[in-house]
Scaffold this active site. Sequence first.
Site, PDB file in Angstrom:
ATOM      1  N   ASP A 108      15.383  46.642  -7.279  1.00 40.42           N
ATOM      2  CA  ASP A 108      14.303  47.601  -7.459  1.00 40.42           C
ATOM      3  C   ASP A 108      13.762  48.064  -6.103  1.00 40.42           C
ATOM      4  O   ASP A 108      13.387  47.240  -5.257  1.00 40.42           O
ATOM      5  CB  ASP A 108      13.186  46.947  -8.282  1.00 40.42           C
ATOM      6  N   GLU A 139      18.583  50.622  -6.347  1.00 39.30           N
ATOM      7  CA  GLU A 139      17.793  51.643  -7.053  1.00 39.30           C
ATOM      8  C   GLU A 139      16.915  52.324  -6.005  1.00 39.30           C
ATOM      9  O   GLU A 139      15.740  52.008  -5.858  1.00 39.30           O
ATOM     10  CB  GLU A 139      16.953  50.996  -8.163  1.00 39.30           C
TER      11      GLU A 139
END
Length: 678
Positions: free
Chosen positions: A389, A418
């Site tokens: 993330d 990401e």
Amino acid sequence: MTGRLAIEDVRPQLSAGTYPSKAVVGELVPVSAQVWREGHDAISATLTITGPKDSQIAASPLHITMHQDEFNEDLVHAFFIPDVMGTWTFQVDAWSDPMRTWRHAVTKKIEAGQSEEELANDLIHGADLFDKAAKGVPDKSQRKVLQAIAKELRTHKEQLRTRVAPALSETTLSILAEHPLRELLTTGQPNAVLVERRDALVNSWYELFPRSTGGVDADGNPIHGTFETTARALNRVAKMGFDTVYFPPIHPIGEVHRKGKNNSLVPEPDDVGSPWAVGSAQGGHDTVHPQLGTIDDFKTLLQYAKKLGLEVAIDLALQAAPDHPWAVEHRDFFTSQPDGTIAYAENPPKKYQDIYPLNFDNNPTEIYAEIYKMVMFWVEIGVTTFRVDNPHTKPANFWQWLISKVHETNPDIIFLAEAFTRPARLYGLAKVGFSQSYTYFTWKTSKYELTQFAEEIAAMSDVCRPNLFVNTPDILHASLQYGGRAIFAIRAALAATMSPLWGVYSGYELFENQAVAPDSEEYLDSEKYQLRPRDFEAALNNGDSLEPYIATLNKIRREHPALQQLRQIHFHYAPNDNIIAYSKVDPVTGDAILVVVNLDPHHDQETVLELDMSQIGQSPDASFTAHDLVTGRDFPWYARTFVRLSPWGDVAHILQLPKVEGAALAKIRERAVNDYRA
């Protein structure tokens, strides 16, 4: 570099060799360079490949004479196909090619009508070269061939053309290609290629929230899912043909400043909060949410997924809720405000009061050690893939350290970045070790944008492997909100065929398209903040599901090597801007696919498609049968073919073309090198 001979612009090479380029087992890796010298004497190059200890060439390096490009005589190229994971090295060496210089001169002089007397010195020089070349040939029979040619060149019994013919024969050229006579050897610098397992390049992802798999009670209220209910949900994912199922964070969720439904700052007592607010009094990143089950339950889930042919990816979200144990035991992991509080995450105007970002400059030694220990905890349990993330909000050198350290003992671990961020940072993270990367595919909707995007990801294949997610819990693009059901099939067809990596977030197959507000890309009733049980079976039975189409796309991808490679794509001319057409040819097998997509989700579109036949291994006047892998129909196809696609029928053709072989495949490989260098 420039030595006696010049070796320049060697590719692949990342940041002047600072980082290794990327490849996977079984992938064709093209290598090219510019080599040049003074004057008119011929120059050639050798590609030397060194493999890891488990490779077929570990005992001795592989030496390949590189091909000279037919359009650019200073460009040489070759390729290799790694057979095991690990760090491979390649080196381009340039050398004066006296044999090629001699052949060129003698051929030109004979064609010009020069006599044997005029070529006397050339013939003696050629004989000396063949004697010299023979000394470097280990095979006795091949050595005798070269020695016999030398003897023939020194005699005067035969006519000139007859004497010279053996020196120019295909047999002789093949011997010299395998054992070239090299002079003025100039050695290049070694370059590294990090070869990962094939799943790092060829994979289809499906994202689901385990907590949403519990269904509803008798009153229609959502029931919190468990790892057991998640296991049952995986049967459907496997049936659609996905390779990896990705779970958002499965850890305890913070209770301090917990967010309510639709990101409300005032949660209801039964609100479950955002899973990215990792940690509570119940534990941190090395524990699981108690309502999901136990660590042993998660291990059981991993085993079941493996039986289904699925790999489980978990989220690596390096942040903490205010009640995470780190916030109590390691306050120096975070940024302290002047008033003594810990700074929460912000991306103005968005505020994330329920999340504390780590400050990697405060106590890097302990932060690094803590994160490595946590990652290895999950690796030892059996996790082999991490979706990371927001990695672009953490130092790049940290990721380089962490990924390389994990790979020291577990080289098969895949990290997906990401990072929806600027190109320099996106590609920078890929260089420091991320196996895969999210991209801006979601926002590329026009024919021009898609063409530029696809050509860029192909050109950057040594740097970055793009995972084309059609949606995420954070991204409901306007095209999906207003494009109707057809746009979901259109975007899936594009994502599944433009890259060997693509992904779908749960609910896409149900055509979920309601935004929380106008001009927002956030879902209404976002699953980030609440349970979202879905009745996939009812939708499928009622014909309200994209599942069959997604399953077909994944089946096509699995069966066709052309769609399992990233480096080669060619766009064909369609005068209608609502129709995009591109072909892919696998440079190893010759498998060829043509994709034609209607980009308009509201209207029928038609065009006369003009194929560049050379790019699919066909002659300009060829005709052939193209087999539609979606519908099973066959179509006659020509260089100019009429196409009509409808949003209420076939939104796309995915066509299997005749296999490309022999010289046509070699030409495509050569063109791919030029496209790649452009």
